[in-house]
Design a protein around this motif. Sequence first.
Motif, PDB file in Angstrom:
ATOM      1  N   VAL A  61       0.154   1.696  -1.468  1.00  9.10           N
ATOM      2  CA  VAL A  61       1.298   2.087  -2.116  1.00  9.10           C
ATOM      3  C   VAL A  61       1.698   2.884  -1.760  1.00  9.10           C
ATOM      4  CG1 VAL A  61       2.766   0.688  -3.490  1.00  9.10           C
ATOM      5  CG2 VAL A  61       0.795  -0.670  -2.902  1.00  9.10           C
ATOM      6  N   LYS A  68       5.186  -3.019  -6.001  1.00  2.20           N
ATOM      7  CA  LYS A  68       4.005  -2.768  -6.883  1.00  2.20           C
ATOM      8  C   LYS A  68       3.123  -3.664  -6.606  1.00  2.20           C
ATOM      9  CE  LYS A  68       5.278  -0.166  -9.939  1.00  2.20           C
ATOM     10  NZ  LYS A  68       5.117   0.705 -11.395  1.00  2.20           N
ATOM     11  N   SER A 124       4.787  -2.763 -14.325  1.00  2.00           N
ATOM     12  CA  SER A 124       6.030  -3.512 -13.261  1.00  2.00           C
ATOM     13  C   SER A 124       6.608  -4.766 -14.035  1.00  2.00           C
ATOM     14  CB  SER A 124       5.694  -4.199 -11.903  1.00  2.00           C
ATOM     15  OG  SER A 124       4.535  -3.246 -10.993  1.00  2.00           O
ATOM     16  N   ALA A 140       5.658   5.130  -3.234  1.00  3.90           N
ATOM     17  CA  ALA A 140       7.122   5.132  -3.470  1.00  3.90           C
ATOM     18  C   ALA A 140       7.395   6.022  -3.137  1.00  3.90           C
ATOM     19  CB  ALA A 140       6.882   4.885  -5.199  1.00  3.90           C
ATOM     20  N   GLU A 179       8.177   4.725  -9.944  1.00  6.37           N
ATOM     21  CA  GLU A 179       7.077   5.158  -8.975  1.00  6.37           C
ATOM     22  C   GLU A 179       6.028   5.999  -9.494  1.00  6.37           C
ATOM     23  OE1 GLU A 179      10.108   8.410 -10.391  1.00  6.37           O
ATOM     24  OE2 GLU A 179      10.909   6.338  -9.821  1.00  6.37           O
ATOM     25  N   ASP A 206       8.940  -1.697  -8.880  1.00 10.25           N
ATOM     26  CA  ASP A 206       8.231  -2.816  -9.533  1.00 10.25           C
ATOM     27  C   ASP A 206       7.885  -3.752  -8.768  1.00 10.25           C
ATOM     28  OD1 ASP A 206       8.798  -1.209 -11.687  1.00 10.25           O
ATOM     29  OD2 ASP A 206      10.402  -2.325 -12.743  1.00 10.25           O
ATOM     30  N   ARG A 251       2.651   2.385 -14.318  1.00  7.50           N
ATOM     31  CA  ARG A 251       1.653   1.446 -14.557  1.00  7.50           C
ATOM     32  C   ARG A 251       1.594  -0.045 -14.750  1.00  7.50           C
ATOM     33  NH1 ARG A 251      -2.515   4.922 -17.346  1.00  7.50           N
ATOM     34  NH2 ARG A 251      -0.986   7.008 -16.237  1.00  7.50           N
ATOM     35  N   ALA A 255       1.291   3.392  -7.834  1.00  6.89           N
ATOM     36  CA  ALA A 255       1.694   3.963  -6.185  1.00  6.89           C
ATOM     37  C   ALA A 255       0.613   5.026  -6.113  1.00  6.89           C
ATOM     38  CB  ALA A 255       2.650   4.308  -6.453  1.00  6.89           C
ATOM     39  N   ILE A 258      -2.396  -1.075 -10.602  1.00 11.92           N
ATOM     40  CA  ILE A 258      -1.373  -1.101  -9.925  1.00 11.92           C
ATOM     41  C   ILE A 258      -0.143   0.595  -9.775  1.00 11.92           C
ATOM     42  CG2 ILE A 258      -1.027  -3.877 -10.080  1.00 11.92           C
ATOM     43  CD1 ILE A 258       1.978  -2.489 -11.844  1.00 11.92           C
TER      44      ILE A 258
END
Length: 377
Positions: free
Chosen positions: A135, A103, A152, A137, A147, A100, A150, A172, A170
């Motif tokens: 990013v 991201k 965090s 993950a 991972e 989290d 969408r 990954a 956001i």
Amino acid sequence: MSISKFAFPTPISFGAGARRLVGPHLLEQGLKRPLIVTDRALSQLPVLSEFMSHLAGLQVAVFNGVFGNPTCAQVMAGAAAFKAHQADSVIAFGGGAALDVGKVVALMAVHEGDVLEYVWDHPQVRTIVNPLPYVVALPTTSGTGSEVGRSSVVSENDNHHKRTVFSPKILARAVFADPELTLGLPPAVTAATGMDALTHNIESYLSPAYHPLCDGIALEGLRIGARALATAVNEPGNLQARADMMMSSMMGAIAFQKDLGSVHACAHALGAVCDMHHGLANALMIDTVLAWNHEAVPAKFDELAHVVGAAGGGTAFVGWLKDLKARIGITGGLAARGVTLDLLPQLVPLAATDFTGGTNPRPATEADYERLFKAAM
């Protein structure tokens, strides 16, 4: 175990050894200066140094300032580390907290203000306008499924209220899901994170929102996790069970875009007030809340019972959950974890106003939450 590749929508490399593909992947993208975002305890273990041995050709820095339920301050410190390293990418490596934070470190590395200004319910929420750094993950637990998520979740610095940044931006850009990274997890952590994965699948299926695609994913995610969790806890080296739990975790996170319910509302309150591990909080509340929910959607409980092989219809599903918790070592209630009745004035309002409770199959009032917390003691 071979490595499988698929996208939903994030490109995912799944299987033992997937971690070894990260270095070549970043180089193929023209990236050379990743910042690894991980948690404090994990950074001291051999698993991180072993992973880093596969990053030849990259100039790597490590931010290990994640701990506990992650706070906004941790995010901002990670963004500062990204800038100091002149990083071009983020490797989010760890459990749900590290993923989290990783991201939104990428978010705040290229945006102004504080991360709280980007949470979905901020009265003057800022728009994500700039392209985010690349990013990747790598989960080292099987619980949150962050991972592939969408969103965090980060806590406010002072009161630890959980807040959520939610945006497809956001996600990954690539996931490397390697069950070998979970082989060193202690049984208690495997149990708590595994119950988090099951809770995501269960609550997303029970949500009254209309999303048949997520319903199908949630039921299969539950089926996979139900058969694997006790084995993963009691046979820590069982790679197939570890892989099944990692898949169940990812499927739960994909499914809960449909929304969650009052188990999570209670768990978020317990995390804020008691700093309780999120997966454990879900595990301590789930059978109490679901027993109360049953009358609202009995046919769905019948389906849950069928998926896990619990004979006796929907009411048997709650009994199956209680039995599973006992088999994986989660016994006792909230009181055994130091939660006392004098905390109810703090817990109840937080649970009653938590956004996840809005899609519980049975509407819950503050009085309902008070009764649920007491019943879970």
